[in-house]
Design an enzyme around this catalytic site. Structure first.
Site, PDB file in Angstrom:
ATOM      1  N   ARG A  96      36.813   1.345 -30.390  1.00  0.00           N
ATOM      2  CA  ARG A  96      37.309   0.125 -30.617  1.00  0.00           C
ATOM      3  C   ARG A  96      37.877   0.108 -31.904  1.00  0.00           C
ATOM      4  NH1 ARG A  96      31.988  -2.805 -27.780  1.00  0.00           N
ATOM      5  NH2 ARG A  96      32.820  -3.234 -25.938  1.00  0.00           N
ATOM      6  N   VAL A  97      36.757   1.206 -32.657  1.00  0.00           N
ATOM      7  CA  VAL A  97      37.861   1.697 -33.669  1.00  0.00           C
ATOM      8  C   VAL A  97      38.419   2.901 -34.434  1.00  0.00           C
ATOM      9  CG1 VAL A  97      35.568  -0.519 -34.587  1.00  0.00           C
ATOM     10  CG2 VAL A  97      35.117   1.858 -34.826  1.00  0.00           C
TER      11      VAL A  97
END
Lengths: 129, 523
Positions: free
Chosen positions: B380-381
């Site tokens: 996600r990051v």
């Protein structure tokens, strides 16, 4: 389960109910609930509570030899007062493994002035154990 | 005994001043299954360390023979006593034993001295290399850093695994879950990530901490040996809580690991920590909780099982410059049963982490290793932390692989397919081969970029599928030998410049000319 009954019995007696009355009341309740077979276990749990509570009142002074008792007594008088223990509630025991000195335990406090403890402290600081 | 030791003892005795300090004590009333009920200790606090007094009634010589202090950890504060777990051999505890309060919460030693060492969950060395001399004690339970102290994830953590660095990139300070059934290569991925850190410049190389929870001692010994052989132990610390250790130590090991890591993070260093695996930690915590008579919830786990993992993983962070700019990247591992990711613990940890790489038995059995299912794996990051060079070559990769998976089912009708579909399948098959990688052989970022650039430019399209992996390795070796400066430039700048692209394209042509026997597949 038995712990809770024993705890309740202890509290009722502490509150001032005569012991025989409290026990009678408990027996009737147990019988009414069909739990009379728990009685022996409740008695044992009660004995444990009583032992525990009495330990909270007094203190035990352990010395290495009987002849050390008097000297140790004089040393711990002030400490007993700090702990809130009366001299009459002080029990004395002899444990020759202490080698010398004394050890006072009671009311959740331990003061260990025995030679054994000091020698072990030296041993661990030297060996790093 | 030599004279220096005797002198030391004499000096100690001379300097010794007996103390009459009073200790707060309780008494063991019940002991069983590693959990003790203690009467007293009314001033005790949660997570406090207590010492069991084993020497009482024993002769001095016997007391000196004891194997160090026996500690307990308070986990329950009750009306008329406390419950604690024994951090060691529970056979050494007996009813009526005096228990001393220490007034200290559990801490473990940390410092440079721990690098290259194997310690247990209490931070004590277990590799026979002697005690630590100069360490700092770090609390095992500590509040994680708040939002103000944190910074977003922007620096890549190279794992050296093409499938991960290209498609599920991990950034420093990220929590990326490795999840899969047993025997799918979860530990291998983690260990490769540790080994790959040797390719990082020493100044920015992360300190690696591998926490083995409930693993066989033989497996941990093998991993340590592998790390040592690869030269990775120089920057690695292993925290070992083997399957034979008490449940309390299995539950504590990850917290000890992160506490050791926090020492380095607080000093501005980057840390990579692997928890192998949190499923076993959850099981150990369930055992402890049931023995502590805490109410069981779903699958008999206690109510705070989510908090157990969230408070652990929240300690992974990238700190702001004001706080030194250090980071802890966490790669927790979760073992699933029959690929069931919807079980209680997997869903909990999936929701806590910043992404997951999902390893499947099917892919593993097909020979696709690492067996990462890139379709359902996400980061996600990590995308923000990818280098521009990698971003450039990995951009269309996920889409291409997804399209290939859709078309894969039609492969058996190969003769009836139109050219566009057949080309797409051929390209997808080769891309899958390019992403394959042997274990213990992580590849530096610049080489990954070069290989993926070549793959994107259909370099392997004329290579038979079964020879793609081999050819890719040879091509990278060719680049390493002939185009060192190009690779060095990509590594230095993190960019794939036009000059670099030109150089790699030239290299592709040269390699093709040098190895015509490889490029034999019909288009």
């Amino acid at each position: 389960m038995e712990e809770s009954y024993a705890q309740a019995l202890w509290k009722v007696i502490q509150a001032g109910t005569p012991a025989h009355k409290a026990v009678q009341g408990l027996t009737e309740t147990l019988r009414a609930h069909g739990r009379i077979s728990l009685s022996p276990r409740i008695a044992k749990a009660f004995a444990r509570i009583a032992e525990r509570e009495s330990a909270h009142i007094g203190a035990v002074l352990t010395v290495a030899r009987e002849k050390d008792q008097h000297h140790a007594h004089t040393k711990v008088v002030k400490m007993l007062a700090d702990m809130g223990v009366e001299v009459k509630d002080l029990k004395t025991e002899v444990d020759d493994t202490l080698i010398g000195g004394w050890r006072l335990e009671g009311r959740g406090t331990l003061i260990d002035a025995s030679y054994k403890k000091h020698l072990l402290d030296i041993f661990s600081s030297v060996t790093g154990a | 005994m030599d004279s220096s030791a005797i002198e030391k003892i004499i000096k100690e005795i001379e300097q010794f001043t007996p103390s009459h300090e009073s200790a707060h004590v309780g008494r063991v009333t019940q002991v069983g299954d590693g959990v003790v009920a203690i009467d007293g200790l009314s001033k005790a606090v949660m997570s406090e360390i207590v010492i069991f007094e084993e020497g009482k009634g024993k002769k001095l010589s016997d007391a000196m023979q004891q194997q160090g202090e026996l500690y307990g950890l308070i986990l329950n504060l009750e009306e008329d006593g406390v419950r604690a777990t024994i951090l060691g051999d529970s056979a050494r505890v007996s009813e009526g034993m005096t228990v001393k309060s220490t007034g200290k919460v559990l801490s473990v030693p940390s410092g440079e001295e721990l690098l290259g060492r194997v310690v247990n969950a209490l931070g004590e060395p277990v590799d026979g290399k002697g005690p630590f001399k100069n360490t700092t004690m770090m609390p095992v339970e500590r509040q994680s850093y708040g939002v103000i102290d944190r910074k977003h994830v922007s620096v890549p953590l190279q794992t050296g695994i093409k499938a991960i660095d290209a498609l599920i990139p991990v950034g420093r300070g990220q929590r990326e879950l490795i999840i899969g059934d047993r025997g799918t290569g979860k530990t291998t991925v983690a260990i490769d990530a540790i080994i790959n850190q040797r390719n990082e410049p020493e100044a920015t190389r992360p300190i690696c901490i591998y926490v083995a929870i409930g693993q066989k001692e033989s497996k941990t010994a093998r991993l340590v040996q592998q790390l040592r052989e690869e030269g990775a132990m120089d920057y690695t610390i292993v925290v070992d809580a083997p399957a034979s250790a008490p449940a309390a130590l299995l539950f504590l090991a990850p917290f000890s690991g992160v506490a050791i890591g926090e020492y380095f993070m607080d000093k501005g260093r980057d840390v990579l920590i692997i928890y192998d695996d949190l499923s076993k930690q959850a099981t150990a915590y369930r055992q402890l909780s049931l023995l502590l008579r805490r109410p069981p919830g779903r699958e008999a786990y206690p109510g705070d099982i989510f908090y157990l993992h969230s408070r652990l993983l929240e300690r992974a962070a990238r700190l702001s410059e004001e706080k030194g700019g250090g980071s802890i990247t966490a790669l927790p591992i979760i073992e699933t049963q029959e690929g069931d990711v919807s079980a209680y613990i997997p869903t909990n940890v999936i929701s806590i982490t910043d992404g997951q790489m999902f390893l499947t038995t099917d892919l593993f059995n097909k020979g696709i290793r690492p067996a990462i299912d890139v379709g359902i794996s996400v980061s996600r990051v990590g995308g923000d932390a990818q280098t521009k060079a990698m971003k450039g070559v990995a951009g269309g990769l996920k889409l291409e692989l997804a399209q290939f998976r859709d078309l894969e089912a039609f492969m058996q009708f190969a003769s009836d397919l139109d050219k566009a579909t057949a080309d797409r399948i051929a390209s997808g098959q080769r891309m899958v081969e390019v992403l394959k990688q042997k274990n213990g052989a992580p590849i530096p970022m610049e080489k990954q970029v070069a290989a993926l650039f070549a793959a994107n430019n259909k370099f392997f399209l004329d290579v038979p599928v079964n020879k793609v992996s081999e050819t890719e390795v040879q091509f990278v070796a060719f680049l390493d030998a002939q185009y060192k400066t190009t690779l060095a430039e990509i590594k230095k700048t993190g960019l794939l410049s036009d000059d670099s692209k030109k150089a790699i394209t030239t290299a592709m042509g040269e390699f093709r000319l040098a190895h015509p026997e490889v490029f034999t597949a019909a288009k």
